[in-house]
Design an enzyme around this catalytic site. Structure first.
Site, mmCIF file in Angstrom:
data_model
loop_
_atom_site.group_PDB
_atom_site.id
_atom_site.type_symbol
_atom_site.label_atom_id
_atom_site.label_comp_id
_atom_site.label_asym_id
_atom_site.label_seq_id
_atom_site.Cartn_x
_atom_site.Cartn_y
_atom_site.Cartn_z
ATOM 1 N N CYS A 51 62.434 -56.242 13.652
ATOM 2 C CA CYS A 51 62.419 -57.611 13.130
ATOM 3 C C CYS A 51 62.280 -58.687 14.199
ATOM 4 O O CYS A 51 61.273 -59.387 14.278
ATOM 5 C CB CYS A 51 63.689 -57.869 12.313
ATOM 6 S SG CYS A 51 63.877 -56.776 10.884
ATOM 7 N N HIS A 101 65.690 -64.431 12.235
ATOM 8 C CA HIS A 101 66.567 -63.646 13.119
ATOM 9 C C HIS A 101 66.523 -64.175 14.548
ATOM 10 O O HIS A 101 66.473 -63.402 15.511
ATOM 11 C CB HIS A 101 66.211 -62.167 13.076
ATOM 12 C CG HIS A 101 67.386 -61.288 13.391
ATOM 13 N ND1 HIS A 101 67.379 -59.936 13.207
ATOM 14 C CD2 HIS A 101 68.616 -61.574 13.894
ATOM 15 C CE1 HIS A 101 68.533 -59.414 13.565
ATOM 16 N NE2 HIS A 101 69.306 -60.390 13.990
#
Length: 503
Positions: A51, A101
């Site tokens: 991610c 993130h």
């Protein structure tokens, strides 16, 4: 007038599971409609199948090793220019809704407004440890996600993505009502179809469980390479037996989540249409990485096999580009220079780029590139794991492991490693020499381990005494929300109405 730009990113979606790339079961009518009128890239790769590293690379146009984007707890330095910085400096209204993130104290990275918090932590708590590969991280995926796949009315992910989409839709309407005048760059980032594999019944019920396809390549059909063996360990894939029924249920929920994502995209596009922005908005649809989804007996990502690393890239802008399919190999680091070109902000690159503009591909020119470079530096690895995809070849190399070479044109499921065959030794040596010029794997491994040590120490220290969170806290000014006694009611109602009343 410079166009608006919508960058719509989802999580853990590979091209293999999309109908516009030939999947016979998955339903995604909104994406199909966009693909029919857009530019569809058939061979787009992430630059790191995880991610945060993938997202940081896309946003900066730089490979993970260049920017220190090693893993999901790697700090994202505030002085790295992102797409949002470039476009904001050029006069764009830059808005973020959803997951990025970001790790570290800067939770904006060039976005003027961030509408939601993140679904994942912003601290260093998820830092891996390459010096103890035998220790499985307690916070990482395990096979419970496959065992317990199914349906539910509410999940953590549904709560999050509904907030993301509602906030983005409202911002689109607000941009129309406040008459800002600037072009808008909006990034909307969902967490679906990322595991756990759970979706609402009305989406799952669109799929007959018996019609769900099983993996094309079983674990027994291919040898277990060393990196895949480490992935089995890091995600506890041998914790218990995964039955055929579990696989079908997990895949059905994953497919249902793709349909859910498609519906959320439809809602965003509806807001653009109702505010008159649709005809001037460049829509970019992509994902950060894919999901093995049981292929080769593997789940999740972290691998350079196509289901983990080959991700969608669709550009819909009929007012700029005609519909076409692009067969050349490209990657997510190419997004930043492309959006700079589309927005006509000029080549004011303030930091080195590894990406190249996709404008030749978008316009049908013959001088576009045909290459993707990848670096994996996180869980399940013990040394840098490099990937080069060029033309029909994919080469994967890591210090402790045998090289891998696949002819993906002749062998799309990557069943036959050709690296040891005499007739391919010249090609292998060429790729090896190229990687040697690209990076020193020993030095890079030392850099990664040093970063891991620093972050684990900082994280341990921050957990002593009072905890100070870096997580983004969206601020809402209640004094100006809805009806207040110091606001003139008729003026307020008129300002918030869209479209405006006609007299």
């Amino acid at each position: 007038m410079r166009p608006d730009i919508l960058l719509f990113q989802v999580d853990q979606l590979a091209v293999r599971w999309l109908p516009m790339h030939g999947h016979p079961v998955v339903q995604a009518p909104t994406l199909m409609r966009l693909a029919e009128a857009g530019v569809l890239f058939e061979n787009n790769y992430c630059n790191a199948p995880l991610c945060s590293p993938s997202r940081f690379s896309m946003l900066t146009g730089a490979l993970p090793s260049r920017i220190g984007a090693y893993d999901n707890a790697a700090d994202f330095p505030a002085d790295l220019p992102t797409i949002a910085h470039y476009l904001r400096a050029a006069g764009y209204r830059t808005v973020l809704s959803g997951k990025t993130h970001f790790c570290g104290p800067d939770q904006l990275h060039g976005f003027e407004k961030r509408l939601t918090t993140d679904i994942y932590p912003s601290d260093y708590g998820w830092t891996p440890d390459w010096e103890q590969p035998e220790v499985r991280p307690s916070w990482y995926h395990n096979m419970v996600n496959v065992r317990d796949a199914g349906t539910a009315f509410r999940t953590n992910q549904l709560d999050y993505d509904e907030e993301v989409v509602q906030a983005a839709r409202r911002e689109i309407y607000d941009a129309a009502r406040d008459n800002d005048g600037r072009p808008m760059f909006m990034m909307v980032s969902l967490t679906h179809p990322h595991d756990p594999y759970v979706q609402r019944p009305e989406f799952a019920d669109r799929y007959d469980l018996a019609a769900i396809d099983l993996p094309a390549i079983s674990a027994a059909a291919v040898p277990l390479d060393p990196h895949s063996a480490r992935l089995r360990h890091v995600s506890a894939m041998d914790e218990f037996e995964i039955t055929e029924d579990m696989v079908r249920r997990a895949r059905r929920s994953y497919y249902a989540s793709i349909t859910y994502v498609d519906e959320q995209l439809r809602l965003i596009l509806r807001a653009l249409e109702e505010t008159g922005r649709a005809e001037r908005t460049v829509i970019v649809f992509t994902s950060d990485h894919g999901d093995m989804l049981g292929e080769r007996g593997l789940w999740y990502k972290m691998s350079w096999f196509d289901p983990s690393s080959k991700v969608p890239l669709l550009v819909h802008a009929p007012f700029l580009f005609g519909p076409r399919h692009v067969p050349e190999v490209v990657s997510l680091v190419d997004v930043l220079p492309t959006l700079i070109d589309i927005s006509e902000t000029g080549p004011r690159h303030a930091a080195p780029l590894d990406g190249r503009s996709l404008m030749p591909h978008l316009t049908g020119s013959s001088d576009g590139h045909d290459e993707a470079i990848g670096e994996y530096l996180a869980e399940g690895a013990i040394a840098p794991l490099f990937m080069i995809r060029r033309n029909r070849w994919k080469f994967v190399s890591s210090l402790p492991d045998p090289d891998q070479l696949y002819d993906v044109a002749a062998d799309p499921h990557e069943q036959f490693n050709l690296a040891h065959l005499p007739e391919h030794q010249d090609l292998v040596r060429q790729f090896q020499a190229e990687l040697a010029r690209h990076a020193d794997p020993h030095a890079l491994r030392a850099q990664v381990i040093a970063s891991q040590k620093r972050r684990r120490l900082v994280d341990a220290a921050m957990r002593q005494g009072a905890w100070t969170s870096w997580d983004h806290q969206p601020v809402v000014d209640a004094t100006t929300s809805y009806v207040r006694s110091h606001l003139v009611l008729d003026d307020l109602d008129a300002k918030k109405r869209w479209p405006p009343a006609t007299s």
